[in-house]
Design a protein around this motif. Structure first.
Motif, PDB file in Angstrom:
ATOM      1  N   LYS A 143       0.830  -1.209   0.000  1.00 26.20           N
ATOM      2  CA  LYS A 143       0.000   0.000   0.000  1.00 26.20           C
ATOM      3  C   LYS A 143       0.868   1.263   0.000  1.00 26.20           C
ATOM      4  O   LYS A 143       0.563   2.232  -0.702  1.00 26.20           O
ATOM      5  N   LEU A 144       1.963   1.232   0.752  1.00 23.35           N
ATOM      6  CA  LEU A 144       2.835   2.404   0.821  1.00 23.35           C
ATOM      7  C   LEU A 144       3.823   2.446  -0.338  1.00 23.35           C
ATOM      8  O   LEU A 144       4.269   3.520  -0.733  1.00 23.35           O
ATOM      9  N   ASP A 187       7.784  11.875   1.979  1.00 17.87           N
ATOM     10  CA  ASP A 187       7.494  11.538   3.374  1.00 17.87           C
ATOM     11  C   ASP A 187       6.095  12.001   3.774  1.00 17.87           C
ATOM     12  O   ASP A 187       5.358  11.275   4.447  1.00 17.87           O
ATOM     13  N   ALA A 188       5.718  13.199   3.356  1.00 14.68           N
ATOM     14  CA  ALA A 188       4.390  13.722   3.680  1.00 14.68           C
ATOM     15  C   ALA A 188       3.298  12.884   3.017  1.00 14.68           C
ATOM     16  O   ALA A 188       2.259  12.606   3.627  1.00 14.68           O
ATOM     17  N   ALA A 189       3.517  12.475   1.777  1.00 12.39           N
ATOM     18  CA  ALA A 189       2.521  11.664   1.076  1.00 12.39           C
ATOM     19  C   ALA A 189       2.343  10.306   1.751  1.00 12.39           C
ATOM     20  O   ALA A 189       1.212   9.829   1.911  1.00 12.39           O
ATOM     21  N   VAL A 190       3.430   9.697   2.170  1.00  9.10           N
ATOM     22  CA  VAL A 190       3.339   8.407   2.876  1.00  9.10           C
ATOM     23  C   VAL A 190       2.596   8.596   4.195  1.00  9.10           C
ATOM     24  O   VAL A 190       1.700   7.826   4.537  1.00  9.10           O
ATOM     25  N   ASN A 218      -1.073   8.951   3.775  1.00 13.30           N
ATOM     26  CA  ASN A 218      -1.731   7.697   3.466  1.00 13.30           C
ATOM     27  C   ASN A 218      -2.018   6.861   4.707  1.00 13.30           C
ATOM     28  O   ASN A 218      -2.948   6.077   4.718  1.00 13.30           O
ATOM     29  N   ILE A 219      -1.231   7.051   5.755  1.00  8.61           N
ATOM     30  CA  ILE A 219      -1.433   6.277   6.991  1.00  8.61           C
ATOM     31  C   ILE A 219      -2.040   7.111   8.113  1.00  8.61           C
ATOM     32  O   ILE A 219      -2.233   6.633   9.217  1.00  8.61           O
ATOM     33  N   PHE A 220      -2.371   8.368   7.797  1.00  7.98           N
ATOM     34  CA  PHE A 220      -2.894   9.308   8.790  1.00  7.98           C
ATOM     35  C   PHE A 220      -4.205   8.782   9.392  1.00  7.98           C
ATOM     36  O   PHE A 220      -5.104   8.352   8.682  1.00  7.98           O
ATOM     37  N   VAL A 221      -4.278   8.861  10.695  1.00  9.98           N
ATOM     38  CA  VAL A 221      -5.501   8.538  11.406  1.00  9.98           C
ATOM     39  C   VAL A 221      -5.815   9.735  12.296  1.00  9.98           C
ATOM     40  O   VAL A 221      -5.025  10.097  13.166  1.00  9.98           O
TER      41      VAL A 221
END
Length: 67
Positions: free
Chosen positions: A17-18, A54-57, A60-63
């Motif tokens: 996914k990443l 780094d910000a895009a990754v 994508n995992i931000f909660v």
């Protein structure tokens, strides 16, 4: 000569996914190194691209957590 910063654009170790998010940034970093002359502006381009990757990754995992 190898660009040391390229080590931070590797993505094979990430979950699939990443990898999908990270790979285009790695491709662009390699393109920059291959096509542009080594100079301070190329270094800046690579550093800013790394920040964006780094910000895009992270996005994508931000909660979202309530405060």
């Amino acid at each position: 000569m190898e660009e040391a910063i390229l080590q931070f654009f590797k993505f094979e170790h990430l979950p699939e996914k990443l990898q999908t998010i990270s790979k285009p940034f790695g491709d662009m970093a390699n393109w920059i190194v291959e096509k542009l002359p080594r100079n301070p502006e190329r270094t800046t381009a690579l550093r800013k691209l790394l920040e964006a990757k780094d910000a895009a990754v992270r996005a994508n995992i931000f909660v979202a957590t309530p405060i």
